[in-house]
Design a protein around this motif. Structure first.
Motif, mmCIF file in Angstrom:
data_model
loop_
_atom_site.group_PDB
_atom_site.id
_atom_site.type_symbol
_atom_site.label_atom_id
_atom_site.label_comp_id
_atom_site.label_asym_id
_atom_site.label_seq_id
_atom_site.Cartn_x
_atom_site.Cartn_y
_atom_site.Cartn_z
ATOM 1 N N TYR A 119 49.870 26.776 10.818
ATOM 2 C CA TYR A 119 48.626 26.305 10.188
ATOM 3 C C TYR A 119 47.653 27.476 10.000
ATOM 4 C CZ TYR A 119 44.061 24.343 9.425
ATOM 5 O OH TYR A 119 42.841 24.084 8.875
ATOM 6 N N SER A 172 47.556 24.756 3.810
ATOM 7 C CA SER A 172 46.792 24.180 4.926
ATOM 8 C C SER A 172 45.531 23.516 4.395
ATOM 9 C CB SER A 172 46.371 25.281 5.896
ATOM 10 O OG SER A 172 47.498 25.972 6.366
ATOM 11 N N GLU A 230 53.846 26.348 2.015
ATOM 12 C CA GLU A 230 52.831 25.899 2.980
ATOM 13 C C GLU A 230 51.425 25.948 2.391
ATOM 14 O OE1 GLU A 230 53.433 28.386 6.430
ATOM 15 O OE2 GLU A 230 55.334 27.408 6.903
ATOM 16 N N GLY A 279 52.580 18.254 10.231
ATOM 17 C CA GLY A 279 52.946 19.309 9.289
ATOM 18 C C GLY A 279 54.399 19.643 9.532
ATOM 19 N N MET A 308 48.750 20.206 7.185
ATOM 20 C CA MET A 308 49.304 21.138 6.193
ATOM 21 C C MET A 308 50.503 20.489 5.509
ATOM 22 S SD MET A 308 51.135 23.805 8.711
ATOM 23 C CE MET A 308 51.651 24.807 7.342
#
Ligand code: 5AD
Ligand code: SF4
Length: 456
Positions: A223, A192, A190, A217, A171
């Motif tokens: 995630y 993913s 964010e 990430g 991500m």
């Protein structure tokens, strides 16, 4: 012909059949190193070979980090010294990529004060590299593409640094806005990757002989939240654990607010997942955590630690700590020193707070003198050395599985590697073992590593 292939053939036409060399250097975290590997992949497709000698290079790309001011100062120093290289070889192309360049004031400073730089490319603009390069080859003085934060560079062939350890970003970006941190401003929100793409990538890496898969990430345990929650991080671990082969899965970093019991259960269930958790606490004081906007309390953090320790008293924990957050008092700092004694981390990564323009904390007045911060840092490291020394004794007499990483710089004739628990292990062995799992019987411990004997 697609636009992409048109750009590529135009570059190939301009550069002709001559040999061409690229120097690519990545600073900072593993996510940035992974981006650097993609940059190299694109350059290789355009016919570039790689050199570690800047003077031999036809193109230099510095893939920068912005997390602390010292990293930025280093890059400005290096770029400054490249002025001479450019004067000696005017055809040299210099580009800056990575987190530093995603800040408007920095991109502007580069454009104004560093005319030796030909282009600036944001963290989400890796796919624009061929177009930026073409503009330079056509004589444009300065190009800039900061990107839109939505591009996964999914089909870019990477030139990986290692033949046995691979980073796999799962991500990008961060939603947390910890008040000290620049990341949400330079890497966006964010996003993913699809579980299917991640699975295929890991499967093919394992087929190619990779032994360590590092899932990356800014906050891996959130995630999938943007994918509608069908596959969350514990589920992803369970999926990847089913891939056949002899390999270890690691991941970094986890946010304590999202470190659920289900995540910990998954780590224990999955035989290929390392029995190690990097859980950045940043401070042992609730008042500092609140000023940092970390959204957990020390009580909640310790509940997670205790849940892990109940399952396995031996489980390896590491953390990040920021010393000298604005107006950290002696009492607040002492709470951090107490916390590391309570948790007994195998290792800590500690940093003196660095003011980042644009973040909330940068607006906080800070009266703590730098000398106090350095002294706190010194005390913290000394305490941790004592803890590591004590902790590492538990491995003496035991067998550890180790992925041999390279030749030891400290012990002649020794190799160095990381155990499943992420502990540095040094042992005598042939360099042909590098890249393989070996069993080592631990004979001695220090404050930064354990020593052992190869079990034949
Ligand atoms: N100053 C000092 N350390 C920082 N980190 C992030 N931002 C800053 C900052 N402004 C540290 C945190 C994070 C690690 C990757 O870098 O500890 O977990
Ligand atoms: Fe920065 Fe906090 Fe996001 Fe980590 S979780 S990248 S420290 S804002």
């Amino acid at each position: 012909m697609s636009e992409k292939s048109a750009v590529k053939s135009e570059i190939m036409r301009i550069l002709g059949k001559t040999d061409r060399f690229a120097y690519v250097h990545s600073f900072g975290c593993q996510l940035n190193v992974s981006d650097g590997e993609k940059i190299k992949g694109i350059l290789a497709e355009l016919g570039y070979d790689f050199t570690s000698d800047e003077r031999k290079a036809d193109i230099i790309i510095l893939n920068t980090c912005a997390v602390r001011e010292s990293a930025e100062e280093r890059v400005f120093g290096i770029v400054g010294s490249m002025k001479k290289l450019k004067e000696e070889k005017p055809s040299l192309i210099i580009g800056l990529a990575g987190c530093m360049t995603a800040q408007k004031h920095i991109a502007e400073k580069i454009r104004k004060s560093y005319p030796q730089v030909d282009f600036v490319m944001g963290t989400s603009a890796i796919n624009s590299l061929p177009s930026l390069l073409l503009e330079c080859l056509r004589g444009r003085k300065f190009s800039c593409d900061i990107g839109e934060y939505d591009d996964f560079s999914e089909n870019v062939a990477q030139i990986r640094e290692s033949t046995f350890k691979a980073s796999v970003p799962i991500m990008f970006g961060c939603n947390n806005f910890c008040t000290y941190c620049i990341v949400p401003y330079v890497r966006g929100r964010e996003r993913s990757r699809s579980p299917h793409d991640i699975y295929s990538e890991v499967e093919s890496l394992v087929k190619d002989g990779y032994k360590e898969i590092m899932l990356l990430g800014q906050n891996v345990n959130s995630y999938g939240k943007d994918l509608g929650g069908a596959v969350d991080f514990p589920e992803l671990l369970r999926m990847l654990n089913k891939i056949d082969g002899d390999f270890i899965i690691r991941f970094m970093s986890s946010h304590p607010k999202d470190a659920t019991h289900d995540l910990i259960d998954a780590i224990f269930e999955c035989d290929k997942v390392a029995k190690h958790l990097h859980l950045p606490v940043q401070s042992g004081s609730n008042t500092v955590l609140e000023r940092m906007n970390r959204r957990y309390t020390i009580e909640k953090y310790l509940e997670t630690v205790d849940y892990i320790r109940r399952k396995s008293p031996d489980f390896s924990l590491t953390t990040d700590i920021i010393v000298g957050f604005p107006n950290e008092t002696d009492e607040e700092f002492n709470a951090t020193a107490d916390l590391i004694k309570r948790v007994k981390y195998d290792n800590i990564y500690s940093f003196i707070y660095s003011r980042r323009t644009g973040t909330k904390a940068s607006e906080m007045e800070d009266i703590t003198p730098e000398s106090t911060k350095s002294e706190r840092m010194r005390r913290l490291l000394e305490t941790q050395r004592e803890i590591s020394t004590e902790n590492y004794k538990r491995f003496v007499g035991r067998k550890m599985r180790v992925l041999a990483d390279g030749v030891s710089k400290k012990h002649g004739g020794f190799l160095t590697g990381k155990s499943d628990e992420f502990i540095i292990v040094e042992f005598e062995g042939e360099s042909s073992l590098i890249g393989q799992f070996v069993d080592v019987e631990i004979t001695d411990s220090m404050n930064w590593a354990v020593l052992g004997r190869l079990i034949k």
